[in-house]
Design an enzyme around this catalytic site. Structure first.
Site, PDB file in Angstrom:
ATOM      1  CG  ASP A  12      -2.011   1.016   1.167  1.00  0.00           C
ATOM      2  OD1 ASP A  12      -2.299   1.523   0.069  1.00  0.00           O
ATOM      3  OD2 ASP A  12      -2.600   1.328   2.223  1.00  0.00           O
ATOM      4  N   GLY A  13       0.382   2.275  -0.709  1.00  0.00           N
ATOM      5  CA  GLY A  13       1.018   3.588  -0.662  1.00  0.00           C
ATOM      6  C   GLY A  13       1.690   4.037  -1.940  1.00  0.00           C
ATOM      7  CG  ASN A  14       2.879   1.321  -5.081  1.00  0.00           C
ATOM      8  OD1 ASN A  14       4.002   1.415  -4.618  1.00  0.00           O
ATOM      9  ND2 ASN A  14       2.335   0.163  -5.388  1.00  0.00           N
ATOM     10  N   GLY A  15       0.363   5.066  -4.855  1.00  0.00           N
ATOM     11  CA  GLY A  15      -0.248   6.272  -5.407  1.00  0.00           C
ATOM     12  C   GLY A  15       0.095   7.514  -4.608  1.00  0.00           C
ATOM     13  NE  ARG A  25      -3.869   7.099  -7.480  1.00  0.00           N
ATOM     14  CZ  ARG A  25      -3.872   6.551  -6.252  1.00  0.00           C
ATOM     15  NH1 ARG A  25      -3.659   7.304  -5.189  1.00  0.00           N
ATOM     16  NH2 ARG A  25      -4.086   5.260  -6.109  1.00  0.00           N
ATOM     17  CG  HIS A  29       0.678   2.529  -9.431  1.00  0.00           C
ATOM     18  ND1 HIS A  29       0.256   1.983  -8.239  1.00  0.00           N
ATOM     19  CD2 HIS A  29      -0.305   3.377  -9.825  1.00  0.00           C
ATOM     20  CE1 HIS A  29      -0.935   2.483  -7.932  1.00  0.00           C
ATOM     21  NE2 HIS A  29      -1.289   3.333  -8.878  1.00  0.00           N
ATOM     22  CD  GLU A  59     -13.006  -4.996  -2.865  1.00  0.00           C
ATOM     23  OE1 GLU A  59     -13.925  -5.831  -2.793  1.00  0.00           O
ATOM     24  OE2 GLU A  59     -11.801  -5.307  -2.749  1.00  0.00           O
ATOM     25  NE  ARG A  63      -6.688   1.946  -6.501  1.00  0.00           N
ATOM     26  CZ  ARG A  63      -5.489   1.683  -6.017  1.00  0.00           C
ATOM     27  NH1 ARG A  63      -4.434   1.639  -6.821  1.00  0.00           N
ATOM     28  NH2 ARG A  63      -5.324   1.453  -4.727  1.00  0.00           N
ATOM     29  CG  LEU A 122       9.858 -17.037  -3.736  1.00  0.00           C
ATOM     30  CD1 LEU A 122       9.355 -17.157  -2.300  1.00  0.00           C
ATOM     31  CD2 LEU A 122      10.520 -15.672  -3.950  1.00  0.00           C
ATOM     32  NE  ARG A 172      -3.185  -1.566   4.026  1.00  0.00           N
ATOM     33  CZ  ARG A 172      -4.398  -1.577   3.508  1.00  0.00           C
ATOM     34  NH1 ARG A 172      -5.252  -2.526   3.832  1.00  0.00           N
ATOM     35  NH2 ARG A 172      -4.767  -0.653   2.639  1.00  0.00           N
ATOM     36  NE  ARG A 178      -8.738   0.151   4.203  1.00  0.00           N
ATOM     37  CZ  ARG A 178      -8.555   1.472   4.252  1.00  0.00           C
ATOM     38  NH1 ARG A 178      -8.686   2.110   5.405  1.00  0.00           N
ATOM     39  NH2 ARG A 178      -8.238   2.149   3.172  1.00  0.00           N
TER      40      ARG A 178
END
Length: 224
Positions: A12-15, A25, A29, A59, A63, A122, A172, A178
């Protein structure tokens, strides 16, 4: 020390990083891919066998279309340029989620999975168009259709992560606390670490610090 077999990450947090540093944004990414590369390298160094990355949720279709298209173009370019290298490093790629993308991307995802299917150093599970509620509903539909008894073992047979051990550790980034419809069943007993840094700022040192903390955490599983 706790054994560590499977790490799951909500990247989370790229944008937000992109807007803050490049006023775009999409630039965030793109920068986030560098962090993915670093984390894959450190995961192998730590001899962790499974890495699940939350790349695009059910979801995320909400965007702007331009951003969604950019994300998928970024993914296509990444796979085209890096899949041979991942294969040489004995990394297996598995997609979890529903593959209803463009014909080109679906073909590329299928080819990437096929090329790397025998690799065992992996396994990277890439969660694309993934939503845990949909996954669970689908599992129950399959149980009903096949007239199977509803129990933990049978539910897990119909999850998209069948034959993959549950994550020991969830990270996260992005200072958001969340789960965002991610692996709700599988994370029941995972240790969860919320990291303030945005994903492009997350470093190898940050990753190894969390791994060290996890290994020294007392895990009770309901016991004292």
């Amino acid at each position: 020390m706790n054994p560590l077999n499977h790490v799951a990450i909500i990247m989370d947090g790229n944008g937000r990083w992109g807007l803050k540093n490049k006023n775009s944004r999409n630039a965030g990414h793109k920068a986030g891919l560098n962090t993915v590369e670093k984390v894959i390298k450190e995961t192998i160094k730590n001899k962790i066998k499974f890495l699940t990355l939350y790349a695009f949720s059910t979801e995320n279709w909400k965007r702007p279309k331009k951003e969604v298209n950019f994300l998928f173009n970024l993914l296509e370019n990444f796979l085209k340029s890096r899949i041979d290298d991942l294969n040489k490093k004995k990394i297996k790629l598995k997609i979890i989620g529903v593959k209803n993308f463009s014909k080109n991307l679906n073909n590329l995802l299928n080819a990437s999975e096929k090329k790397t299917v025998k690799n065992k150093k992996l396994q990277i599970n890439l969660a694309l168009n993934y939503g845990s509620k949909f996954e669970l509903l689908n599992a129950f539909k399959e149980l009903k259709k096949n007239r199977k008894t509803i129990n933990e073992k049978n539910i897990e047979k119909y999850l998209q992560t069948t034959n993959i051990p549950d994550p020991d550790l969830l990270i996260r980034t992005g200072n958001t606390k969340r789960l965002s419809n991610f692996l709700l069943w599988q994370l029941a007993y995972s240790e969860i670490f919320f990291e303030k840094k945005l994903w492009p700022d997350f470093t190898e040192k940050d990753y190894n610090k969390i791994i060290k903390k996890f290994k020294n955490t007392k895990r009770n599983y309901g016991r004292i």
